[in-house]
Design an enzyme around this catalytic site. Structure first.
Site, PDB file in Angstrom:
ATOM      1  N   THR A 295       0.866  -1.171   0.000  1.00  0.00           N
ATOM      2  CA  THR A 295       0.000   0.000   0.000  1.00  0.00           C
ATOM      3  C   THR A 295       0.903   1.220   0.000  1.00  0.00           C
ATOM      4  O   THR A 295       1.389   1.642   1.044  1.00  0.00           O
ATOM      5  CB  THR A 295      -0.932   0.002   1.219  1.00  0.00           C
ATOM      6  OG1 THR A 295      -1.688  -1.209   1.201  1.00  0.00           O
ATOM      7  CG2 THR A 295      -1.886   1.180   1.172  1.00  0.00           C
TER       8      THR A 295
ATOM      9  N   LYS B 131      -7.171   1.123  -2.925  1.00  0.00           N
ATOM     10  CA  LYS B 131      -6.785   0.481  -1.663  1.00  0.00           C
ATOM     11  C   LYS B 131      -6.767   1.495  -0.525  1.00  0.00           C
ATOM     12  O   LYS B 131      -7.246   1.226   0.578  1.00  0.00           O
ATOM     13  CB  LYS B 131      -5.393  -0.144  -1.809  1.00  0.00           C
ATOM     14  CG  LYS B 131      -4.795  -0.716  -0.522  1.00  0.00           C
ATOM     15  CD  LYS B 131      -5.554  -1.944  -0.037  1.00  0.00           C
ATOM     16  CE  LYS B 131      -5.172  -2.322   1.399  1.00  0.00           C
ATOM     17  NZ  LYS B 131      -3.786  -2.740   1.552  1.00  0.00           N
TER      18      LYS B 131
END
Lengths: 281, 281, 281, 281
Positions: free
Chosen positions: C85, C161
């Site tokens: 991420t 995300k």
């Protein structure tokens, strides 16, 4: 404040729920009454100075024992001068109910901390029908250094007071966060406040900056739970007008945090403790 | 500011990305250089006054064409006096990199709006090794009315400036919300500001209250996008130290809102427009 | 995850800064490399699974010792599949730098907690040029239960995300406040969660509700400091696009509060502790 | 809901301030009364389904014309089953006042949108003395798919409902911000919602995500001004217990913003419009 009125030559009858507080005034020639209704009977002006809406309601509107409600005991043509920081809604209700009895109603909330009251440096924000305000002016002059008149509707003084207190609480929150930042980074709070005071050049900043830096939150000049009450009043008035006030909401949550940790009786500047605590200081 | 330095008898070479801005100074005896590196060559002190970290990086650290980076052109023993509001992180980096070259570095961010610069009433928050600060003092005196020294580490001046600007932005947010509340309720903004000014008794409150009430957001004394930058710097420093600053976060979101609506070039006091807009005003 | 790849028949070379973590895989036929550059030499696909931007930068872009940077060691036409991420900005930079070397780049962040990885129930959010995504698909199928493709530009997967993690953190904050309210009022948290689960009927609510009610914040399924990182990424992307996100700002301040109190290594659901603490629980 | 009761074989007398709304039920064998007091005379159970505290007060406690207050007309031993989302304070007051008259009081707020009522899929959160709850159970079964009992004190059901509605509003705020972020960045809202639904796997997320993405805020399933009322109730209960709820405060300010822009009658999911607007979308 009672002494200031007496010293200005006014005749005074007082009532206090805690009678002992009033007794000290007897030797100054003040009469002490046993109930609000008794205190205002025959008066030209009834002055209330109470903590919140409920207390004003209890003192003026709710019948108490055989004496009845003070509002019914106050002579027609007399004026109720209400110096408390109460809600816009209650101020409007009082204006109506007094008018229905031929009485006057002047909102006259005061700005200033306890020592200001003793030193006669309170500042009064007044509103009400001009003739009623004029009739109260000698009293205001006896109580404070100045009076600003906000208009002919009493609630205008209350909303102004509420908004001003919101500005003060905002300054406290800002100071709390700024001091948490500089202190945790290793900068001396006093040195930072020197810069801040140099910039704002305001006695209010100087006074509260000192209280916060020295953590002198007791005894309270103005109690934190009353600070919460005032921001509640701001949010209540803002809700009524559909005005979002996120900073007021933030302050309210911070005061609730402080109260949940037992700080309701501390000075409202203890708001700054929340920012310090959140930072792990 | 350049003129103030010249009038105080200092010899000056300037560089500005927009050359025309510098040209006006030629008749005052100022030399104009074609690059930052050329401007600082042979100087005793290099003064930078730039909008943000990136601009300071570009001017001092990044090699530009054949002249190289200004930091490599600045003589050893010379001092970089950086008057920009930059991040604590960059200030620490500059201190290190200058020291590695035997150069001095003094952080000297200034408080004051454009007219303050012209009127020589800027106030300088300085920090750095005492001997370097002393060598810069005549320059500070030529530029402003006062200088406060925050300590021996340059970043202390930057963090102080950042925290002070946060206090100013907090005042703007509080004013915006208070004025939205009283205005939507029907109270005249000017009348409210009289009370506010009576209470705070601060030239800063008076100045910004006037700007907001009169909605004089153009031309900008300090641009809103720079106001956002400064609250970003506060939040960046606070993040580094794990200091939650919810009021700073609120202000940041409000500035982003204003920028999303095309107000980046307005005065940062236009922050108050967001509260007014949210209230449907 | 490494085991899932091996079991699916893929040939694997791994690198981990803590070599011991990789050693356990040797008996499964996995090769262990001494540097990122060595690990990706001759590979068809380089998979990175790292904590944050800095770690991805260090592993792929920064030259390490004599082996150089991994990006220079990765064969042309090979693909970097980045499951971390990371920020939208770094994802865009990686896309450009890989393309400049004739390499492919696919962003493929994963949703799921540690047990999901072991149970192969991770869910992959992918984005990148279609042919590159297709070449990675067998790997995604080996790693998780499903892959959703967000488009041809890799950053789209990262932003998705980041926004999804913001939704999760928002749920945690809401749960923390709701549970503080009902618990302090005397309602059993479990009973309240039954109602909540009956309404939302979501495994995610059920899972986190249980963690919070039972205060099982150790061992962390996902560390709080990474939760802070992710909300930082959301705010960074939002800043870039001038999107105010006050709830994201609130969560960021709450995570900083938790970190200031030493909770960075606890599960990110410990966000709920802040609400409980603020309420004096 | 009235039809569901009739179809389950219960005898029903209804009162609605807008008589026409009740008239449609006459052909189903429902009696229509001219006042709340007339409607509950001789009843075993009085069911109230009203918008807010004031409406419940008006219907049950305030004397209306010659018929008096409904609470005085309701037989002793009868039960008031209150399905409205009212304050904890009013629920406590009703419990006391009904008990003083030998009447029962069961709080039974319902979860579900209008179509749930028609489809008998409402879910009832009940609380009250066990025997009273049992006597109401056949009615609850006629009205909804399930009933959860929160304890013996009626207010527990109200607070649970209030906290659950806060969780829903929190989801709306989070969705609004997340969609503003991804949409302004150029990601299709529907695609993002697919991922979100894949993760949360909740019918509630699916339903509201669709409403927001398609901007179907009219006709309202649940009006925004009632959403504001419910978050007000959460903050009121939280204030009473000294529980800071910054996310609830944020939502309240967002609803006020929407109302200041004339959106009070839109669906409460229109909360998401505020985030979109703030982002300049």
């Amino acid at each position: 404040m009672a002494l200031n009125l007496v010293h200005a030559g006014h005749e005074l009858t007082v009532y206090n729920r805690t009678r002992e507080r009033a007794d000290g005034l007897v030797k100054e020639g003040v009469r002490v009454a046993g109930s609000p209704a008794a205190a205002v009977r025959g008066a030209e002006v009834a002055i209330t100075m109470l903590a919140n809406d409920q207390a004003v309601r209890d003192a003026m509107l709710v019948p108490a024992g055989e004496t009845g409600a003070a509002i019914d005991s106050l002579p027609s043509r007399a004026i109720h001068m209400c110096t408390s920081t109460i809600s816009v809604a209650l101020s409007k209700e009082l204006a109506e109910r007094h008018a229905a009895r031929g009485q006057g109603y002047v909102a006259a909330p005061v700005l200033g901390r306890p020592d200001s009251a003793a030193q006669k440096t309170l500042w009064i924000i007044a509103a009400g029908p001009p003739d009623h305000v004029e009739r109260c002016r000698p009293l205001m002059e006896a109580l404070g250094r100045a009076a600003t008149v906000m208009g002919e509707e009493a609630w205008r003084a209350n909303l102004t007071k509420i908004a001003v207190n919101f500005m003060l609480a905002s300054m406290l929150e800002a100071m709390g966060e700024a001091l948490a930042l500089v202190s945790k980074s290793g900068i001396d709070a006093q040195r930072f406040l020197e810069v801040l005071n140099g910039l704002f050049n305001s006695p209010v900043y100087a006074n509260y900056g000192k209280i916060i830096a020295e953590q002198r939150f007791e005894p309270a000049g103005f109690k934190l739970r009353l600070g919460l009450k005032d921001v509640d009043l701001a949010l209540e008035a803002a809700h009524e007008s559909a005005v979002p006030m996120p900073l007021a909401s933030l302050i309210r949550d911070r005061y609730l945090n402080a109260i949940a940790h037992g700080r309701g009786e501390a000075d409202w500047a203890a708001l700054a403790e929340v920012a310090a605590h959140d930072a792990g200081l």
